[in-house]
Design a protein around this motif. Structure first.
Motif, PDB file in Angstrom:
ATOM      1  N   PRO A 146       7.758   9.374  -0.284  1.00 40.33           N
ATOM      2  CA  PRO A 146       7.788   8.326  -1.317  1.00 40.33           C
ATOM      3  C   PRO A 146       9.228   8.059  -1.741  1.00 40.33           C
ATOM      4  CG  PRO A 146       7.106  10.409  -2.278  1.00 40.33           C
ATOM      5  CD  PRO A 146       7.167  10.631  -0.786  1.00 40.33           C
ATOM      6  N   THR A 147       9.493   6.855  -2.198  1.00 45.21           N
ATOM      7  CA  THR A 147      10.830   6.571  -2.741  1.00 45.21           C
ATOM      8  C   THR A 147      10.942   7.222  -4.113  1.00 45.21           C
ATOM      9  OG1 THR A 147      10.135   4.548  -3.879  1.00 45.21           O
ATOM     10  CG2 THR A 147      10.880   4.312  -1.594  1.00 45.21           C
ATOM     11  N   PHE A 170       4.928   9.204   5.252  1.00 47.55           N
ATOM     12  CA  PHE A 170       6.342   8.974   4.929  1.00 47.55           C
ATOM     13  C   PHE A 170       6.639   9.592   3.568  1.00 47.55           C
ATOM     14  CE2 PHE A 170       3.853   5.001   4.327  1.00 47.55           C
ATOM     15  CZ  PHE A 170       3.683   5.096   2.971  1.00 47.55           C
ATOM     16  N   ASP A 183       9.334  -5.455  -6.528  1.00 43.10           N
ATOM     17  CA  ASP A 183       9.589  -6.509  -5.578  1.00 43.10           C
ATOM     18  C   ASP A 183       8.588  -6.419  -4.427  1.00 43.10           C
ATOM     19  OD1 ASP A 183      10.936  -8.670  -4.665  1.00 43.10           O
ATOM     20  OD2 ASP A 183      12.897  -7.687  -4.639  1.00 43.10           O
ATOM     21  N   VAL A 184       8.400  -7.520  -3.723  1.00 47.57           N
ATOM     22  CA  VAL A 184       7.508  -7.493  -2.568  1.00 47.57           C
ATOM     23  C   VAL A 184       7.945  -6.379  -1.625  1.00 47.57           C
ATOM     24  CG1 VAL A 184       6.594  -9.815  -2.451  1.00 47.57           C
ATOM     25  CG2 VAL A 184       8.914  -9.395  -1.722  1.00 47.57           C
ATOM     26  N   GLY A 185       6.981  -5.592  -1.189  1.00 52.33           N
ATOM     27  CA  GLY A 185       7.285  -4.539  -0.234  1.00 52.33           C
ATOM     28  C   GLY A 185       7.791  -3.249  -0.847  1.00 52.33           C
ATOM     29  N   THR A 210       1.128  -0.357  -4.030  1.00 53.41           N
ATOM     30  CA  THR A 210      -0.218   0.131  -3.745  1.00 53.41           C
ATOM     31  C   THR A 210      -0.276   1.656  -3.767  1.00 53.41           C
ATOM     32  OG1 THR A 210      -0.218  -1.719  -2.214  1.00 53.41           O
ATOM     33  CG2 THR A 210      -2.166  -0.348  -2.236  1.00 53.41           C
ATOM     34  N   LEU A 211       0.759   2.251  -3.218  1.00 52.76           N
ATOM     35  CA  LEU A 211       0.803   3.708  -3.156  1.00 52.76           C
ATOM     36  C   LEU A 211       0.851   4.328  -4.553  1.00 52.76           C
ATOM     37  CD1 LEU A 211       1.027   6.045  -1.140  1.00 52.76           C
ATOM     38  CD2 LEU A 211       3.504   5.929  -1.477  1.00 52.76           C
ATOM     39  N   ASP A 264       0.095  -8.495   4.686  1.00 53.49           N
ATOM     40  CA  ASP A 264       1.022  -7.893   5.636  1.00 53.49           C
ATOM     41  C   ASP A 264       0.750  -8.415   7.035  1.00 53.49           C
ATOM     42  OD1 ASP A 264       3.013  -6.163   4.885  1.00 53.49           O
ATOM     43  OD2 ASP A 264       1.636  -4.495   4.526  1.00 53.49           O
ATOM     44  N   GLN A 269       9.029   5.276  -6.602  1.00 50.20           N
ATOM     45  CA  GLN A 269       7.577   5.499  -6.540  1.00 50.20           C
ATOM     46  C   GLN A 269       7.201   6.798  -7.251  1.00 50.20           C
ATOM     47  OE1 GLN A 269       7.251   5.087  -2.239  1.00 50.20           O
ATOM     48  NE2 GLN A 269       5.830   3.361  -2.481  1.00 50.20           N
TER      49      GLN A 269
END
Ligand code: ADP
Ligand code: MG
Length: 675
Positions: A252-253, A250, A280-282, A286-287, A536, A256
């Motif tokens: 990255p935002t 995917f 925030d959660v999610g 990690t990435l 998850d 990120q």
């Protein structure tokens, strides 16, 4: 200039002023008002709010009585009023008041108005003539101590300012900063903070003085941590992330990318990175950590990632393997359950540099775990670890780069306060396509309906969490988790597979239950809040939280983050039978807000920050005017500027920085490490 130079300050007063931290005229000018009395918009007598300090306009009718009362105090009473109500004014030990207040004249009174609707009363109100009030409509209110009242302080400040004391103050802010942030000069700001003409002047003066103070704070912290002194033992070349991003399934935002950029820039620096990654959660922390691991590996350095639970560590190892494995990064997992020959082989591989990343629980802290050349240390869910544990991990290398990650959505201001020695990256954007969790607040009367809804969701292949606050029946009427499991959840969910999870279970039992739930062998998990942070379970789409009033909004938001990880609509139902207006307002806020930072802010605003960090337990200096909670944006700007200043001039030794250094030293006075 000693405060004794001012008229009206003898030895006795000087000693009292000392208690307020005022020894010099400069100290006096830095003793800012905590509020202002606005004399320009008085209330009519009947309109004065009860038990709140306010200004009333009234005409004095007569001196009703004057004489000694019990305890020998002189008491003078006046009748007064306007055409809305009458007012009794009572003064104690004020022999001049009967001269000052002339019958038939109208005055402004400032104080608390008590009494009845038709007859209000004020005790010892401050008084101004209408002409006086017009000349200086905003009067400063100073924090006071016994023997030194606000009016006295105001007179001293007036005297100092009239003598030109403000203009003599040094200007610590460099001209470039004054210009960049359009800040008032020191003299103008100090003059206006004490005697403003209007509230806009107060705003400008505060803005300038708050900036100065927060900059001094950040510079002091920067000097304390000796930025630029310790060199990292893991010097790295910059690395291009194009291949890393390209290998992902995917995009990255933006957040990120930004955070990864900040981390990589730090890691390419000469000094060790010390950074908090908040998201925030999610949000995909990690990435971002993986990008750092990639950079370290490309430079021939090893990385370690520590997670609070076995399950979380295993999950991280799995997902990091997926991302980093194809890029040639060798990932290993070390938890308490890795034993015997397998453990031996793993330790040997780490020591020989044959593994690039080890993901683990606190098992990675143990002595036998040695690295060949550890360069990057990551701690996930940092609040679950102590500061000592984190430094233990860092001690396995020579000044490695460190990153701590947190989903606890603390506002930046608070994070800066609590982690003053860290830089902060924020993931303020969720990956696209996430549907906000639909959140409802209901009472227990709706429980049966709710369970009907859960049954249909389960029939459709979804899973649910039900959260209860306590294990045993307590003193309250709260449902205990075991009782709830037996008497509510199981009977209301016939034919469903319901698991039970709480803190009294052994670690292995917890892992087993969680594993069953994750593997879809359980439809519902009844649990206390021990359900693991960060795990998850994509098909879990409902979470029910009993006694929701018991939790802070941030905690509720964290729990809510357990669901909605698999795409599709997810639901969160907050159950509470103890609905006061405040509780209703809080829960409703959560129903309408998905942003963890907004929620944390509201949480803090409605509960007060006291719950979070008590009074100054983090050893930060006492601030005169800035509020770490309220002045977050300025704090951020100050941090940026402090970093730039220290990068250019690490010890603030340049002559043009002497004023800033002095301001930082003054703020941290008594902290010898800074000198
Ligand atoms: P958290 O910040 O809560 O630790 P994770 O790192 O566990 O979040 O990521 C949550 C989920 O989002 C994971 O399944 C991860 O693969 C996925 N994810 C992360 N970044 C993106 C992205 N940019 N686009 C889509 N999914 C992403
Ligand atoms: Mg996580």
């Amino acid at each position: 200039m000693d405060i004794r130079y001012l008229k009206g300050v003898g030895e006795k007063r000087a000693a009292l002023l000392e208690k307020l931290g005022i020894g010099t005229v400069d100290d006096l000018l830095a003793f800012y008002p905590r509020d202002y009395v606005d004399w320009s918009t008085p209330y009519p007598v009947a309109g004065a709010p009860y038990d709140t300090r306010c200004v009333i306009q009234a005409t004095v009718y007569a001196l009703a009585s004057s004489g000694r009362v019990r305890g020998g105090r002189l008491m003078s009473r006046f009748t007064a009023g306007d055409d809305t109500a009458s007012l009794i004014l009572t003064y104690f030990n004020n022999p001049y008041i009967s001269k000052k207040l002339q019958p038939g004249q109208t005055y402004l009174f400032y104080g608390k108005a008590a009494g009845s609707m038709a007859q209000r009363e004020m005790v010892n109100p401050a008084v101004l003539t209408c002409t006086q009030a017009q000349a200086a409509p905003l009067a400063p209110v100073y924090p006071q101590t016994e023997g030194v009242n606000s009016a006295y302080l105001a007179r001293l400040v007036r005297q100092a300012l009239d003598g030109g004391a403000a203009a003599r103050l040094p200007e610590p802010l460099p001209p470039a900063l004054l210009q960049k942030y359009r800040l008032w000069g020191k003299a103008q700001a100090v003059q206006a903070i004490h005697f403003p003409r209007d509230m806009e002047e107060v705003r400008q003066a505060r803005r300038r003085l708050i900036f100065e103070e927060l900059l001094a704070l950040q510079l002091g912290l920067g000097l304390l941590r000796g930025r630029g002194k310790a060199l990292t033992g893991a010097p790295m070349r910059p690395v291009d992330l194009a291949a890393f991003w390209a290998a992902l399934p995917f995009a990255p935002t933006g957040a990120q990318r930004r955070a990864a950029g900040e981390i990589l820039a730090d890691m390419a620096g000469k000094t060790p990175m010390n950074r908090l990654l908040q998201g925030d959660v999610g949000s995909g922390k990690t990435l971002v950590a993986a990008a750092g691991v990639y950079m370290a590996a490309r430079n021939g350095y090893q990385s370690v990632l520590m997670a609070p639970t076995e399950l979380l560590a295993a999950q991280h190892a799995e997902s990091l393997q997926k991302v980093l494995g194809p890029l040639g990064v060798r990932v290993a997992l070390l938890t308490g359950s890795v034993k015997g020959a397998a453990k031996k082989a793993l330790l040997a591989a780490l020591a020989a540099g044959e593994a690039d990343l080890v993901v683990g629980t606190h098992a990675v802290l143990s002595r036998p775990v040695q690295f060949k050349n550890l360069g990057f240390v990551v701690t996930d869910e940092q609040h679950r670890f102590g500061v000592r544990q984190r430094s233990q991990l860092s001690a396995k290398a020579d000044h490695p780069h460190t990153l701590v990650m947190s989903a606890t959505p603390i506002p930046r201001t608070l994070a800066l306060l609590m982690f003053g020695d860290l830089d902060i990256s924020v993931l303020d954007e969720l990956p696209p396509g996430r549907t906000p969790v639909k959140t409802y607040a209901v009472t227990g009367k709706k429980r049966a309906d709710l369970y009907g809804f859960l049954r249909t969701q389960i029939a459709a292949g979804h899973q649910a969490y039900i959260v209860c606050p306590v294990i045993d029946e307590g003193e309250t009427d709260m449902l205990a988790v075991t009782t709830y499991y037996e008497e509510v959840a199981r009977p209301l969910l016939p034919g469903c597979r319901v698991g039970l999870m709480h803190g009294r279970l052994k670690a292995a039992e917890k892992t087993a239950v969680m594993e069953d739930f994750r593997a879809g062998k359980l439809d519902v998990l009844v649990s206390t809040t021990v359900i693991e942070v960060g795990v998850d379970v994509p098909s879990a789409n409902c979470i029910v939280i009993e006694n929701a009033e018991r939790y802070g909004l941030s905690a509720l938001h964290q729990l809510r983050g357990r669901v909605g990880r698999g795409g599709g609509q997810a639901y969160c139902v907050l159950i509470s039978d103890h609905v006061t207006d405040a509780v209703r307002q809080r829960l409703r806020f959560l129903c309408h807000t998905v942003d963890g930072f907004e929620i944390a802010k509201f949480d803090l605003e409605t509960r007060g920050p006291g719950d979070f960090f008590g009074s100054r337990q983090h050893g930060l200096p006492r601030l005169h005017i800035a509020d770490l909670m309220a002045d977050g944006r300025t704090l951020y700007a100050a941090q940026q500027e402090a970093q730039a200043l220290l990068a250019a001039d690490p010890g603030l030794a340049a002559p043009e920085h002497a004023g800033l250094r002095a301001a930082a030293e003054k703020l941290f006075e008594g902290d010898t490490a800074l000198n």
